[in-house]
Design a protein around this motif. Structure first.
Motif, PDB file in Angstrom:
ATOM      1  N   ILE A 167     -40.237   2.359 -18.801  1.00 29.95           N
ATOM      2  CA  ILE A 167     -41.339   1.663 -18.125  1.00 29.95           C
ATOM      3  C   ILE A 167     -41.018   0.172 -18.044  1.00 29.95           C
ATOM      4  N   ILE A 168     -40.477  -0.365 -19.127  1.00 26.24           N
ATOM      5  CA  ILE A 168     -40.062  -1.771 -19.110  1.00 26.24           C
ATOM      6  C   ILE A 168     -39.005  -2.009 -18.040  1.00 26.24           C
ATOM      7  N   ALA A 169     -38.046  -1.084 -17.949  1.00 24.31           N
ATOM      8  CA  ALA A 169     -36.948  -1.247 -17.000  1.00 24.31           C
ATOM      9  C   ALA A 169     -37.447  -1.314 -15.567  1.00 24.31           C
ATOM     10  N   ILE A 170     -38.380  -0.439 -15.219  1.00 27.83           N
ATOM     11  CA  ILE A 170     -38.828  -0.399 -13.825  1.00 27.83           C
ATOM     12  C   ILE A 170     -39.796  -1.534 -13.516  1.00 27.83           C
ATOM     13  N   LEU A 171     -40.572  -2.002 -14.508  1.00 29.41           N
ATOM     14  CA  LEU A 171     -41.543  -3.068 -14.271  1.00 29.41           C
ATOM     15  C   LEU A 171     -40.953  -4.464 -14.437  1.00 29.41           C
ATOM     16  N   SER A 172     -39.725  -4.550 -14.958  1.00 34.43           N
ATOM     17  CA  SER A 172     -39.120  -5.865 -15.149  1.00 34.43           C
ATOM     18  C   SER A 172     -38.891  -6.571 -13.815  1.00 34.43           C
ATOM     19  N   GLY A 173     -38.815  -5.796 -12.722  1.00 36.68           N
ATOM     20  CA  GLY A 173     -38.665  -6.399 -11.397  1.00 36.68           C
ATOM     21  C   GLY A 173     -39.925  -7.116 -10.958  1.00 36.68           C
ATOM     22  N   PRO A 174     -41.029  -6.378 -10.755  1.00 39.34           N
ATOM     23  CA  PRO A 174     -42.254  -7.051 -10.281  1.00 39.34           C
ATOM     24  C   PRO A 174     -42.868  -8.017 -11.277  1.00 39.34           C
TER      25      PRO A 174
ATOM     26  N   ALA B  20     -50.284   4.633 -24.879  1.00 42.06           N
ATOM     27  CA  ALA B  20     -49.643   3.781 -25.882  1.00 42.06           C
ATOM     28  C   ALA B  20     -48.270   3.314 -25.396  1.00 42.06           C
ATOM     29  N   ALA B  21     -47.512   4.205 -24.777  1.00 41.45           N
ATOM     30  CA  ALA B  21     -46.192   3.835 -24.257  1.00 41.45           C
ATOM     31  C   ALA B  21     -46.313   2.760 -23.184  1.00 41.45           C
ATOM     32  N   ALA B  22     -47.295   2.912 -22.284  1.00 41.15           N
ATOM     33  CA  ALA B  22     -47.489   1.922 -21.230  1.00 41.15           C
ATOM     34  C   ALA B  22     -47.914   0.577 -21.814  1.00 41.15           C
ATOM     35  N   MET B  23     -48.784   0.606 -22.804  1.00 44.12           N
ATOM     36  CA  MET B  23     -49.239  -0.643 -23.438  1.00 44.12           C
ATOM     37  C   MET B  23     -48.094  -1.346 -24.146  1.00 44.12           C
ATOM     38  N   PHE B  24     -47.241  -0.569 -24.842  1.00 37.31           N
ATOM     39  CA  PHE B  24     -46.130  -1.184 -25.554  1.00 37.31           C
ATOM     40  C   PHE B  24     -45.091  -1.724 -24.579  1.00 37.31           C
ATOM     41  N   ALA B  25     -44.930  -1.049 -23.441  1.00 35.94           N
ATOM     42  CA  ALA B  25     -44.018  -1.550 -22.414  1.00 35.94           C
ATOM     43  C   ALA B  25     -44.510  -2.894 -21.876  1.00 35.94           C
ATOM     44  N   LEU B  26     -45.819  -2.989 -21.625  1.00 41.03           N
ATOM     45  CA  LEU B  26     -46.374  -4.263 -21.160  1.00 41.03           C
ATOM     46  C   LEU B  26     -46.200  -5.340 -22.221  1.00 41.03           C
ATOM     47  N   TYR B  27     -46.404  -4.973 -23.482  1.00 44.58           N
ATOM     48  CA  TYR B  27     -46.178  -5.928 -24.574  1.00 44.58           C
ATOM     49  C   TYR B  27     -44.730  -6.413 -24.573  1.00 44.58           C
ATOM     50  N   GLY B  28     -43.781  -5.497 -24.369  1.00 48.58           N
ATOM     51  CA  GLY B  28     -42.377  -5.889 -24.321  1.00 48.58           C
ATOM     52  C   GLY B  28     -42.083  -6.841 -23.181  1.00 48.58           C
ATOM     53  N   LEU B  29     -42.670  -6.587 -22.014  1.00 53.19           N
ATOM     54  CA  LEU B  29     -42.464  -7.469 -20.865  1.00 53.19           C
ATOM     55  C   LEU B  29     -43.064  -8.851 -21.124  1.00 53.19           C
ATOM     56  N   LEU B  30     -44.253  -8.886 -21.704  1.00 59.94           N
ATOM     57  CA  LEU B  30     -44.880 -10.174 -22.003  1.00 59.94           C
ATOM     58  C   LEU B  30     -44.105 -10.939 -23.076  1.00 59.94           C
ATOM     59  N   THR B  31     -43.476 -10.199 -23.993  1.00 52.26           N
ATOM     60  CA  THR B  31     -42.656 -10.842 -25.012  1.00 52.26           C
ATOM     61  C   THR B  31     -41.441 -11.503 -24.374  1.00 52.26           C
ATOM     62  N   ARG B  32     -40.821 -10.820 -23.411  1.00 52.16           N
ATOM     63  CA  ARG B  32     -39.702 -11.428 -22.681  1.00 52.16           C
ATOM     64  C   ARG B  32     -40.172 -12.666 -21.932  1.00 52.16           C
ATOM     65  N   MET B  33     -41.340 -12.582 -21.322  1.00 50.06           N
ATOM     66  CA  MET B  33     -41.873 -13.720 -20.578  1.00 50.06           C
ATOM     67  C   MET B  33     -42.141 -14.898 -21.520  1.00 50.06           C
ATOM     68  N   ALA B  34     -42.719 -14.610 -22.688  1.00 51.03           N
ATOM     69  CA  ALA B  34     -43.014 -15.674 -23.646  1.00 51.03           C
ATOM     70  C   ALA B  34     -41.739 -16.319 -24.166  1.00 51.03           C
ATOM     71  N   ALA B  35     -40.667 -15.532 -24.288  1.00 55.09           N
ATOM     72  CA  ALA B  35     -39.404 -16.032 -24.838  1.00 55.09           C
ATOM     73  C   ALA B  35     -38.748 -17.070 -23.947  1.00 55.09           C
ATOM     74  N   ARG B  36     -39.167 -17.172 -22.706  1.00 53.49           N
ATOM     75  CA  ARG B  36     -38.582 -18.165 -21.815  1.00 53.49           C
ATOM     76  C   ARG B  36     -38.950 -19.583 -22.230  1.00 53.49           C
ATOM     77  N   ARG B  37     -40.079 -19.732 -22.941  1.00 60.85           N
ATOM     78  CA  ARG B  37     -40.533 -21.074 -23.310  1.00 60.85           C
ATOM     79  C   ARG B  37     -40.812 -21.226 -24.791  1.00 60.85           C
ATOM     80  N   ASP B  38     -40.948 -20.137 -25.520  1.00 59.78           N
ATOM     81  CA  ASP B  38     -41.241 -20.206 -26.949  1.00 59.78           C
ATOM     82  C   ASP B  38     -40.139 -19.542 -27.757  1.00 59.78           C
ATOM     83  N   SER B  39     -40.032 -19.963 -29.023  1.00 57.62           N
ATOM     84  CA  SER B  39     -39.040 -19.370 -29.914  1.00 57.62           C
ATOM     85  C   SER B  39     -39.525 -18.016 -30.409  1.00 57.62           C
ATOM     86  N   ALA B  40     -38.606 -17.247 -30.981  1.00 56.56           N
ATOM     87  CA  ALA B  40     -38.966 -15.958 -31.560  1.00 56.56           C
ATOM     88  C   ALA B  40     -39.936 -16.134 -32.719  1.00 56.56           C
TER      89      ALA B  40
END
Length: 303
Positions: A109-116, A158-178
């Motif tokens: 789910i993360i892989a396919i949504l990473s585009g949009p 749950a899988a869809a929610m965790f995928a969205l969490y993963g995408l938002l984590t990648r987005m946050a990592a662009r400006r914030d540290s781990a």
């Protein structure tokens, strides 16, 4: 960061074992107490670990909490604690075996949504892998028999929610540290569950239940400690494929401890989903899509 792939892989395997135990403790307790109570104790302990770790890092709590995107970070933390509640509910409805088999679809789910969502290029190979993985999920669910079963829908949610969490984590990592993202994951989640769970409070009834709750809290902290060390040891792309072992460990516990059964459609479908997921991870590594040292969540429920 050091580069010790063997150590990193061993630490990731240990991480998946610990998180599988955490899922087992969650399932056991949620069969007696409501899900919110179980997650509340777990998150209080996890938040204490996060705050303690952040206080010991350079700059202390002020540095960890510093962010230019507070709404994104807070939403990530709230989303994750909500996903954990949904997944623990799935454990009680489906068991560990089928829940983990369905949940394994989240990297696709993360892989396919990473585009949009993130603007990443999603090629035909990644799209094909997602399609194959979805076929694996259909094999698990067996349309016409269990696709509309409440437990199946809960696990997929749950899988869809965790995928969205993963995408938002990648987005946050662009400006914030781990460290900043980790801080908000624990603190925002703990605050959110503390505002809701007391309305459904169920006190522990026996000393043994307190023991299992202690085991749940300790495995949560230990799992994240091992995860951090794994990503400090080597690149995320090296260890991430081994995160799928959580499905193996979780299923084994479900079978041998809880008396669950592994039906052939679940095994076959999980194999297809994992194969598609590993192919996607391999493609990301080939394309250099994953930054060196990027932090990712294991293939299971976190924290």
């Amino acid at each position: 960061m050091s580069d010790n792939p063997r150590l990193g892989i061993l630490l990731m395997i240990a991480t998946t074992m610990v998180f599988a135990l955490q899922d087992a403790f969650s399932r056991h307790l949620a069969e007696t107490y409501n899900v919110l109570t179980v997650v509340l104790f777990r998150y209080w302990f996890f938040a204490a670990f996060v705050i303690g770790r952040s206080a010991l890092r350079p700059g202390g709590l002020r540095a960890a909490a510093r962010t230019t995107q507070p709404l994104l970070q807070i939403f990530r933390g709230v989303l994750l604690v909500a996903e954990i509640c949904v997944m623990v509910l799935a454990f009680t409805l489906l068991g560990l075996v089928q829940s983990h088999a369905i949940f394994a679809f989240y990297p696709l789910i993360i892989a396919i949504l990473s585009g949009p969502v993130l603007g990443e290029k999603v090629g035909w190979r990644r799209r094909a892998a997602v399609a194959v993985g979805f076929v694996g999920v259909l094999i698990i669910l067996r349309p016409g028999l269990a696709v509309f079963a409440p437990g199946a829908l809960v696990a997929l949610t749950a899988a869809a929610m965790f995928a969205l969490y993963g995408l938002l984590t990648r987005m946050a990592a662009r400006r914030d540290s781990a460290d900043t993202s980790f801080f908000y994951t624990g603190v925002a989640g703990a605050v959110a569950i503390s505002l809701v769970a007391p309305f459904w409070w169920a006190p522990m009834q026996t000393p043994l239940d307190w023991f299992w709750m202690g085991c749940l809290c300790l495995t949560g902290v230990l799992g994240h400690f091992l995860l951090i060390k794994a990503y400090e040891a080597t690149e995320a792309s090296t260890v991430q494929p081994f995160a799928y072992l959580q499905l193996v460990f979780g299923a084994s516990i479900g079978i041998f401890v809880f008396g669950e059964t592994l039906e052939w459609p679940v095994a076959a479908g999980a194999a297809v989903v994992i194969g598609a997921g590993l192919f996607t991870l391999w493609r990301e590594r080939v394309r250099g899509a994953r930054p060196r040292g990027a932090r990712a969540a294991p293939g299971g429920v976190a924290p």
